[in-house]
Scaffold this active site. Sequence first.
Site, PDB file in Angstrom:
ATOM      1  N   HIS A  78      -3.564   6.134  -1.531  1.00 23.61           N
ATOM      2  CA  HIS A  78      -3.939   4.796  -2.005  1.00 23.61           C
ATOM      3  C   HIS A  78      -3.800   4.789  -3.517  1.00 23.61           C
ATOM      4  O   HIS A  78      -3.494   5.818  -4.124  1.00 23.61           O
ATOM      5  CB  HIS A  78      -5.354   4.403  -1.551  1.00 23.61           C
ATOM      6  N   HIS A  80      -5.983   4.186  -6.112  1.00 22.11           N
ATOM      7  CA  HIS A  80      -7.055   4.410  -7.080  1.00 22.11           C
ATOM      8  C   HIS A  80      -6.629   5.435  -8.133  1.00 22.11           C
ATOM      9  O   HIS A  80      -5.900   6.385  -7.848  1.00 22.11           O
ATOM     10  CB  HIS A  80      -8.329   4.864  -6.371  1.00 22.11           C
ATOM     11  N   ASP A  82      -7.876   7.938  -9.704  1.00 22.61           N
ATOM     12  CA  ASP A  82      -8.102   9.381  -9.592  1.00 22.61           C
ATOM     13  C   ASP A  82      -7.136  10.048  -8.611  1.00 22.61           C
ATOM     14  O   ASP A  82      -7.037  11.270  -8.566  1.00 22.61           O
ATOM     15  CB  ASP A  82      -9.552   9.682  -9.200  1.00 22.61           C
ATOM     16  N   HIS A  83      -6.394   9.247  -7.856  1.00 19.84           N
ATOM     17  CA  HIS A  83      -5.377   9.767  -6.940  1.00 19.84           C
ATOM     18  C   HIS A  83      -3.957   9.500  -7.434  1.00 19.84           C
ATOM     19  O   HIS A  83      -3.063  10.305  -7.180  1.00 19.84           O
ATOM     20  CB  HIS A  83      -5.535   9.138  -5.548  1.00 19.84           C
TER      21      HIS A  83
END
Length: 271
Positions: A78, A80, A82-83
């Site tokens: 996904h 976000h 932090d990814h």
Amino acid sequence: MTTAPSPDQPTARAFLVRANNPSLMTLEGTNTWLLVEPGARQAIVVDPGPDDALHRDAVLAAVDTAGANHVGLILLTHGHADHADGAPALSQRTAAPIRAIAHVHCSAGQQPLSDGEQLRIGGLRIDVIATPGHTADSACFVIDADAALLTGDTILGSGSTVVARPDGGLADYLATLHRLRALVDERQLRVVLPGHGPVAPDPAAKLDAYLQHREERLQQVRVAAATSGTVDEVLHAVYGDVAPDLKFAARWSLLAQLDYLRGLGVTVPGD
């Protein structure tokens, strides 16, 4: 000779490189997964993590450790930060394309991932499962050869997942959990490789616990909402013991649950 599972290599094809971004929301840090078919020279990176040069160096060092010599594809569970924030720089450094459910996160000229799509890179087959709920663009990946399920934030190694309203939705999330629970039985999956936290060795038990938690929490919200006039009153009644630094996440989850109950025709406080 089969390599015994370890924290850094829990399956024959999956290598863990954890980003140095620990927090209450990211737990020990974001789990970047490196996937390599044994004997192959091409690697797949799932969730490059934050835009951190040291983490990119660690990921590329793991490519060498895994016996590969280049990255052939970057996948996102996904969008976000932090990814996904580290994906463009990793793509530029390796010339590997980025693919995700949401077109905005894909490299130029790349098609978005589609539900049921089968990817074959370096001899490794990965099945794409669209899993909306945490976010609208969430995806999980199945590696049948390892009986493994990569889950991003849809299922965490410890704790529960936040439904990131308004992008995410509880109705979608519950449908996703039920779908994954059936998939675990159908495909005989034996391990969850999450986006945060430790590997979970029993996917069926993990999903059963997630579903039970959601049912119990919904009942708590339903009862509290029946005697409360505001969202804050429900928040205090249901999430009063949550640490102050996590109250914002509790509020997200609560609003998602109130939306869900409202959709069932239950009278609940508004935003």
